[in-house]
Scaffold this motif. Sequence first.
Motif, PDB file in Angstrom:
ATOM      1  N   GLU A 129       0.811  -0.804   0.128  1.00 22.90           N
ATOM      2  CA  GLU A 129      -0.430  -0.573  -0.001  1.00 22.90           C
ATOM      3  C   GLU A 129       0.772   0.966   0.108  1.00 22.90           C
ATOM      4  O   GLU A 129       0.503   2.485  -1.079  1.00 22.90           O
ATOM      5  N   GLU A 130       1.966   1.399   0.636  1.00 28.49           N
ATOM      6  CA  GLU A 130       2.690   2.250   0.925  1.00 28.49           C
ATOM      7  C   GLU A 130       3.581   2.541  -1.051  1.00 28.49           C
ATOM      8  O   GLU A 130       3.756   3.495  -1.528  1.00 28.49           O
ATOM      9  N   LYS A 180       2.234   2.115  -4.108  1.00 26.15           N
ATOM     10  CA  LYS A 180       1.455   2.557  -4.532  1.00 26.15           C
ATOM     11  C   LYS A 180       0.892   3.667  -4.158  1.00 26.15           C
ATOM     12  O   LYS A 180       1.036   5.148  -5.030  1.00 26.15           O
ATOM     13  N   ARG A 181       1.275   4.538  -3.025  1.00 25.41           N
ATOM     14  CA  ARG A 181       1.479   6.317  -2.474  1.00 25.41           C
ATOM     15  C   ARG A 181       2.739   6.746  -3.410  1.00 25.41           C
ATOM     16  O   ARG A 181       2.505   6.951  -3.789  1.00 25.41           O
ATOM     17  N   LYS A 182       4.188   6.013  -2.688  1.00 29.05           N
ATOM     18  CA  LYS A 182       5.325   5.883  -3.463  1.00 29.05           C
ATOM     19  C   LYS A 182       5.340   6.077  -4.586  1.00 29.05           C
ATOM     20  O   LYS A 182       5.894   6.998  -5.343  1.00 29.05           O
ATOM     21  N   SER A 205       3.398  17.023  -2.271  1.00 27.74           N
ATOM     22  CA  SER A 205       2.684  16.644  -3.003  1.00 27.74           C
ATOM     23  C   SER A 205       3.293  17.020  -4.967  1.00 27.74           C
ATOM     24  O   SER A 205       2.457  16.733  -5.202  1.00 27.74           O
ATOM     25  N   ALA A 207      -3.242  14.876  -0.016  1.00 28.17           N
ATOM     26  CA  ALA A 207      -2.770  13.899  -0.261  1.00 28.17           C
ATOM     27  C   ALA A 207      -4.406  12.963  -1.716  1.00 28.17           C
ATOM     28  O   ALA A 207      -2.871  11.669  -2.485  1.00 28.17           O
ATOM     29  N   PRO A 256      -3.141  11.777  -7.351  1.00 26.01           N
ATOM     30  CA  PRO A 256      -3.576  10.529  -7.848  1.00 26.01           C
ATOM     31  C   PRO A 256      -4.331  11.362  -8.591  1.00 26.01           C
ATOM     32  O   PRO A 256      -4.798  11.268 -10.027  1.00 26.01           O
TER      33      PRO A 256
END
Length: 546
Positions: free
Chosen positions: A245-246, A248-250, A286, A527, A531
């Motif tokens: 999951e991390e 995916k964010r990175k 971001s 966040a 995306p």
Amino acid sequence: MQLLTGKAVCGDIVIGRLVFYERQLFKVEKERVKDVHRELLRYHQAKELAMQQVQLLHKQALREVSEENAAIFQAHSMLLEDLDFNGYVLDVIRSQQSNAEYAVHQASNTFYSMFSGIEDPYLKQRALDILDISQRLLANLTCGQVDAFEPNEPAILATDELVPSEVIQISKDKILALVTQFGSESSHSAIIAKDRNIPSLFGIGDDLRREYQGHPAAVDTYTGELYIDPDEQTIARLKEKKEREEEKRKGLSFLIGKPSCTIDGRKIDILASTTEPLDIEPVLRSDADGLGLLRSEFLYLKRDDLPSEEEQVNAYREIIRQMQGKFTAIRTLDFGAKRMIKNSERKLENNPVLGFRSIRICLAMPQMFQTQLRAIYRAAQYGPTGVMFPMVDSVEQLKSILEYTEKVQQQLKEENLAFDPNIKIGVVIETPASVILSEELAEYVDFFHIDTNDLIQYTLAVDRQNPKVNSYYNTRHPAVLKMIDMVVRAAHHAGIRVTISGDMASDENLLEWFIRTGVDGINVPTANILPLRRKVRELDLSREKN
């Protein structure tokens, strides 16, 4: 290994030890008193202290959760003033010549039972609110203010059920996750936990027992599962899942520095929002295209008096500098009046969303308004800046606002203070009135900012704080979409930009519609920025939709 399930809030995987929440329990016994007047006085003093405590909780909540969710504690203030609840307490003291503690205890039991037995989820929530204020009153009557519980080390906090004031006071440094026997993911406590980004499982049931105190545990809020005494294989699997999951964010980091532009060349700015200087670092990480909404309320929430001009200049300047040449839009004061008027005897408003707030306060308190405007103009010399005014509902009102901007510029010139006269002027579009008048308003400003949450609320007559009407809060209601289109057309006809914020802005399924409609920028939590940028760069709008 024991596997329990509940309703999840905030996707994450946490491994730690279970620690059960310890709250001070009050053993209340009925005592016959000789001096009834003294007991009435004790109760009034406890209630006044409770009102002050709830106001402090509201102030703390405004720093950590959204304004609409912080309003939960304003509702507690109203409950403390509720005629039925207070009348019950006072009647028990007088008619039974009882001590105030017993009267509060009886009122709490009566009203809690009444509301918790109702099937309606909105009224059920009132039961926990009653319990919350009753515990506070009993604490004030028996031992004074009670310190919030805090584990000795970071832990997975377990309990039967938490009331909102307990959730807001838990130190985030000492809580890895929250798991409860009762409650739901739509409760006030869950709402606050979500806003504070605390991974939580609600409504696990009676199998979450105190005998598990100190046991190793793992929480998976992606699946709503709690593992007690997890085996090595389960822990390894969960750690691997957390790493995925991390990753995916990175994995979005490659988008940093790239434009938010569709395949066919249509650009939309993806902007961030913040409430205070400490939140700027996530905005910079971001790679937001700008700071589309700086809520200036943080300067007013940290004190009982009004912030000075120099304090405001320093705060705005620091943020503008850190944005490194990207546009920063500062919204002038945008909340209710009670805190702004020192020693005010103003009563709580029945519907503060429709009351004396935002630009209405600023125009009624010109000295405060001019101080904020002076600070913004002075700070604007350190980078591209805009100022936007909320709750504007007429051209006449906007003209009054612009008179103040001209006045403060003249003052700064006369005082030989450096400032930027080219600051961009904006209006927050959030009421049907401002939508209908958007063509006229556009003639006087440089940009529009649409607050979709309030626009939906005011257009559909839906109270966002009332779960009973949640189903009517429709982010895709045709009337709301037509209003946004109307505002965009009016703005572009006048040659000005339009940005939006709120729940609709973060909806990936609406992103293409916004771009086709001509929205120039969307304002979202940090966040969501990368995306959404990925989503924008995957779109090809060269072919019109059928």
